[in-house]
Write an enzyme that holds these catalytic residues in place. Sequence first.
Site, PDB file in Angstrom:
ATOM      1  CG  PHE A 178      37.840  27.356  47.044  1.00 35.66           C
ATOM      2  CD1 PHE A 178      38.225  26.223  47.843  1.00 35.66           C
ATOM      3  CD2 PHE A 178      38.550  28.683  47.352  1.00 35.66           C
ATOM      4  CE1 PHE A 178      39.256  26.217  48.638  1.00 35.66           C
ATOM      5  CE2 PHE A 178      39.659  28.538  48.222  1.00 35.66           C
ATOM      6  CZ  PHE A 178      39.897  27.417  48.930  1.00 35.66           C
ATOM      7  CG  ASP A 215      35.301  21.549  40.524  1.00 40.99           C
ATOM      8  OD1 ASP A 215      36.436  22.277  40.957  1.00 40.99           O
ATOM      9  OD2 ASP A 215      34.907  21.870  39.427  1.00 40.99           O
ATOM     10  CB  SER A 260      37.176  39.080  45.972  1.00 38.62           C
ATOM     11  OG  SER A 260      37.904  39.831  45.052  1.00 38.62           O
ATOM     12  N   GLY A 299      36.727  49.506  34.951  1.00 43.91           N
ATOM     13  CA  GLY A 299      36.430  49.030  36.216  1.00 43.91           C
ATOM     14  C   GLY A 299      37.404  48.709  37.313  1.00 43.91           C
ATOM     15  CE1 TYR A 347      35.308  38.564  41.902  1.00 40.76           C
ATOM     16  CE2 TYR A 347      33.824  36.560  41.630  1.00 40.76           C
ATOM     17  CZ  TYR A 347      34.828  37.188  42.167  1.00 40.76           C
ATOM     18  OH  TYR A 347      35.584  36.736  43.004  1.00 40.76           O
ATOM     19  CG  ASN A 375      45.053  41.063  42.873  1.00 39.45           C
ATOM     20  OD1 ASN A 375      44.835  41.965  43.587  1.00 39.45           O
ATOM     21  ND2 ASN A 375      45.022  41.133  41.553  1.00 39.45           N
ATOM     22  N   GLY A 425      39.760  23.567  41.265  1.00 37.37           N
ATOM     23  CA  GLY A 425      40.130  24.886  40.598  1.00 37.37           C
ATOM     24  C   GLY A 425      41.440  25.331  41.059  1.00 37.37           C
ATOM     25  CE  LYS A 472      33.433  35.546  45.146  1.00 38.03           C
ATOM     26  NZ  LYS A 472      33.561  34.036  45.529  1.00 38.03           N
ATOM     27  CE1 TYR A 530      39.790  32.907  47.489  1.00 41.91           C
ATOM     28  CE2 TYR A 530      40.553  33.320  50.170  1.00 41.91           C
ATOM     29  CZ  TYR A 530      39.745  32.366  48.980  1.00 41.91           C
ATOM     30  OH  TYR A 530      39.163  31.247  49.323  1.00 41.91           O
TER      31      TYR A 530
HETATM   32  P1  NAD Z   1      38.607  28.570  39.482  1.00 41.63           P
HETATM   33  O1  NAD Z   1      37.612  28.884  38.575  1.00 41.63           O
HETATM   34  O2  NAD Z   1      40.039  28.204  39.322  1.00 41.63           O
HETATM   35  O3  NAD Z   1      38.144  27.548  40.641  1.00 41.63           O
HETATM   36  C1  NAD Z   1      36.514  27.567  40.845  1.00 41.63           C
HETATM   37  C2  NAD Z   1      36.213  26.186  40.842  1.00 41.63           C
HETATM   38  O4  NAD Z   1      34.767  25.925  40.853  1.00 41.63           O
HETATM   39  C3  NAD Z   1      36.334  25.531  39.483  1.00 41.63           C
HETATM   40  O5  NAD Z   1      37.212  24.199  39.508  1.00 41.63           O
HETATM   41  C4  NAD Z   1      34.900  25.330  38.784  1.00 41.63           C
HETATM   42  O6  NAD Z   1      34.824  24.047  38.016  1.00 41.63           O
HETATM   43  C5  NAD Z   1      34.208  25.158  40.063  1.00 41.63           C
HETATM   44  N1  NAD Z   1      32.879  25.500  40.015  1.00 41.63           N
HETATM   45  C6  NAD Z   1      32.320  26.698  39.621  1.00 41.63           C
HETATM   46  N2  NAD Z   1      31.025  26.834  39.864  1.00 41.63           N
HETATM   47  C7  NAD Z   1      30.747  25.605  40.162  1.00 41.63           C
HETATM   48  C8  NAD Z   1      29.620  24.981  40.870  1.00 41.63           C
HETATM   49  N3  NAD Z   1      28.254  25.579  40.369  1.00 41.63           N
HETATM   50  N4  NAD Z   1      29.504  23.482  41.172  1.00 41.63           N
HETATM   51  C9  NAD Z   1      30.564  22.969  41.380  1.00 41.63           C
HETATM   52  N5  NAD Z   1      31.843  23.563  40.858  1.00 41.63           N
HETATM   53  C10 NAD Z   1      31.827  24.689  40.512  1.00 41.63           C
HETATM   54  O7  NAD Z   1      38.712  29.948  40.296  1.00 41.63           O
HETATM   55  P2  NAD Z   1      39.610  30.266  41.724  1.00 41.63           P
HETATM   56  O8  NAD Z   1      40.501  31.367  41.077  1.00 41.63           O
HETATM   57  O9  NAD Z   1      40.266  29.096  42.084  1.00 41.63           O
HETATM   58  O10 NAD Z   1      38.774  30.947  42.611  1.00 41.63           O
HETATM   59  C11 NAD Z   1      37.963  30.233  43.638  1.00 41.63           C
HETATM   60  C12 NAD Z   1      37.103  31.095  44.563  1.00 41.63           C
HETATM   61  O11 NAD Z   1      38.098  32.304  45.110  1.00 41.63           O
HETATM   62  C13 NAD Z   1      36.121  31.553  43.617  1.00 41.63           C
HETATM   63  O12 NAD Z   1      34.915  31.912  44.521  1.00 41.63           O
HETATM   64  C14 NAD Z   1      36.642  33.176  43.448  1.00 41.63           C
HETATM   65  O13 NAD Z   1      35.497  34.107  43.319  1.00 41.63           O
HETATM   66  C15 NAD Z   1      37.305  33.456  44.723  1.00 41.63           C
HETATM   67  N6  NAD Z   1      38.424  34.438  44.421  1.00 41.63           N
HETATM   68  C16 NAD Z   1      39.508  34.363  43.365  1.00 41.63           C
HETATM   69  C17 NAD Z   1      40.480  35.384  43.152  1.00 41.63           C
HETATM   70  C18 NAD Z   1      41.190  35.126  41.965  1.00 41.63           C
HETATM   71  O14 NAD Z   1      42.076  36.067  41.632  1.00 41.63           O
HETATM   72  N7  NAD Z   1      41.555  33.838  41.553  1.00 41.63           N
HETATM   73  C19 NAD Z   1      40.274  36.524  44.075  1.00 41.63           C
HETATM   74  C20 NAD Z   1      39.491  36.455  45.000  1.00 41.63           C
HETATM   75  C21 NAD Z   1      38.648  35.392  45.145  1.00 41.63           C
HETATM   76  C1  WQD Z   2      45.842  43.311  37.522  1.00 40.08           C
HETATM   77  C2  WQD Z   2      46.422  44.456  37.388  1.00 40.08           C
HETATM   78  C3  WQD Z   2      45.197  45.312  35.421  1.00 40.08           C
HETATM   79  C4  WQD Z   2      45.907  42.213  32.743  1.00 40.08           C
HETATM   80  C5  WQD Z   2      40.734  40.643  39.477  1.00 40.08           C
HETATM   81  C6  WQD Z   2      39.501  40.788  39.851  1.00 40.08           C
HETATM   82  C7  WQD Z   2      39.631  40.202  41.302  1.00 40.08           C
HETATM   83  C8  WQD Z   2      39.978  38.961  41.695  1.00 40.08           C
HETATM   84  C9  WQD Z   2      41.485  39.082  40.968  1.00 40.08           C
HETATM   85  C10 WQD Z   2      38.381  37.418  41.576  1.00 40.08           C
HETATM   86  C11 WQD Z   2      45.211  45.516  37.128  1.00 40.08           C
HETATM   87  C12 WQD Z   2      46.459  45.206  34.851  1.00 40.08           C
HETATM   88  C13 WQD Z   2      45.961  43.015  33.583  1.00 40.08           C
HETATM   89  C14 WQD Z   2      46.764  42.665  31.294  1.00 40.08           C
HETATM   90  C15 WQD Z   2      47.387  44.702  32.636  1.00 40.08           C
HETATM   91  N1  WQD Z   2      39.329  38.004  40.994  1.00 40.08           N
HETATM   92  N2  WQD Z   2      46.646  44.283  33.655  1.00 40.08           N
HETATM   93  N3  WQD Z   2      47.098  43.855  31.463  1.00 40.08           N
HETATM   94  O1  WQD Z   2      41.744  43.347  38.284  1.00 40.08           O
HETATM   95  O2  WQD Z   2      43.400  43.540  40.340  1.00 40.08           O
HETATM   96  O3  WQD Z   2      41.333  41.596  40.239  1.00 40.08           O
HETATM   97  O4  WQD Z   2      41.557  39.206  39.840  1.00 40.08           O
HETATM   98  O5  WQD Z   2      37.872  37.547  42.816  1.00 40.08           O
HETATM   99  O6  WQD Z   2      38.091  40.289  41.695  1.00 40.08           O
HETATM  100  O7  WQD Z   2      38.866  42.051  39.686  1.00 40.08           O
HETATM  101  O8  WQD Z   2      43.565  41.579  38.653  1.00 40.08           O
HETATM  102  O9  WQD Z   2      45.288  40.374  37.248  1.00 40.08           O
HETATM  103  O10 WQD Z   2      43.253  41.246  36.192  1.00 40.08           O
HETATM  104  O11 WQD Z   2      44.868  42.887  36.739  1.00 40.08           O
HETATM  105  O12 WQD Z   2      47.750  45.947  32.601  1.00 40.08           O
HETATM  106  O13 WQD Z   2      46.600  41.970  30.468  1.00 40.08           O
HETATM  107  O14 WQD Z   2      47.081  44.148  35.930  1.00 40.08           O
HETATM  108  O15 WQD Z   2      44.740  46.807  34.906  1.00 40.08           O
HETATM  109  O16 WQD Z   2      45.798  47.028  37.142  1.00 40.08           O
HETATM  110  P1  WQD Z   2      42.434  42.471  39.376  1.00 40.08           P
HETATM  111  P2  WQD Z   2      44.255  41.378  37.108  1.00 40.08           P
END
Ligand code: NAD
Ligand code: WQD
Length: 348
Positions: free
Chosen positions: A87, A37, A131, A303, A156, A186, A16, A160, A184
Amino acid sequence: MLDLSPDKILVTGGAGYIGSHTVVALMEAGFDVYVVDNLSNSNIEVLNGIEQITGKRPLFENIDCTDYVAMDKFFTKHEGIKAVIHFAASKAVGESVTVPLKYYRNNVVGLVNLLELMPIHKVQGLVFSSSCTVYGQPDILPVDETAPIKKALSPYGNTKQICENIIFDTVHANNALKSIILRYFNPIGAHPSALIGELPNGVPNNLVPFVVQTAAGVYKKIRIFGDDYNTPDGTCIRDYINVMDLAEAHVSAVKRLIDKDLTMPEVFNLGTGKGLSVMELIKTFEAVTGMRVPYEIVGRREGDIEQVWANPTLAQKVLKWKAKTSVEDTLASAWRWQQHCMEAKNDK
Ligand code: NAD
Ligand code: WQD
């Protein structure tokens, strides 16, 4: 005899976005990395990018973390794993509202399987992907790890919070387990080589992939969800952190887990400590890339919280880690990745 072989680390979800960048950082730090994965939100080609960057292909098995038997077989086959970075989860906030049980099963059962199997296979350390969403709209900014956890705004976010509680309870009950929880903010950007990045699967949920794809002409304009917030320019503020800086924090966390006897889970905010508004991000992207990002101000997105950015001093003090990449360089890396994806698509 002294075992000088590299420490083995399992990275679930390692194909991912954040996982693949962390696999690169771990391999470059000398760890022996195993990836599990189910490719539900990624594709196997990511491993090619990792191999091109590091010169080595991590061991990969296509396994679903919610499959207890398959995960048990994996640990039996690969004894000696020192720590797991978990992850693997579903992460689309909007989707979690429409199909909550998919998120509870995937995100909670996957973790429970790991916590049950790790002591059986003498795997001690777990790094968990959490997150800043667990804070909701913090009362005090910047937000530190002592901030209250508020009622989750989505299934979601609730998964967490639930997973963090499961980790605390399980580590309390089983002193053979250690854990570090990383919240994390953003994550944005891509590896400087542009050989890996955030896969553009479907319509992006997040801001930066949408900005990048609008600049590339995939979308005519980007909708800015509200400019009537109580912020300097009316748009929401977030803490955008470079994905490779985030990956390096995981290397620091794994090293700490292996070296230290942690009697209870440690929690760290992973952000830059700086807030940036939606409008500021778009203008910075345009200045850095010379590309235009047409936009339209529309209503608020349900949200969304108004503003959040991290107090990252605990991670700096304990993990000896600090985000160091500028948002300008990070947005430039996101644009290079988009160009790489477009070239790759044209070559097919
Ligand atoms: P992503 O979807 O790119 O990566 C997640 C990976 O996990 C993918 O490759 C998917 O195929 C794999 N996966 C999902 N469910 C699975 C399962 N049951 N078994 C095996 N593999 C599985 O997401 P990401 O952005 O890399 O996020 C990774 C982690 O970080 C997640 O737990 C997410 O909640 C957390 N997180 C992400 C963000 C963000 O903004 N990207 C922010 C905060 C927290
Ligand atoms: C950022 C800002 C939107 C898209 C989310 C999840 C969080 C984490 C990270 C997994 C916001 C604005 C966005 C668009 C916009 N994911 N926006 N137009 O919402 O802070 O966080 O992703 O853990 O849990 O909630 O990130 O990038 O979606 O938005 O105006 O087309 O950009 O309103 O203010 P967010 P985001």
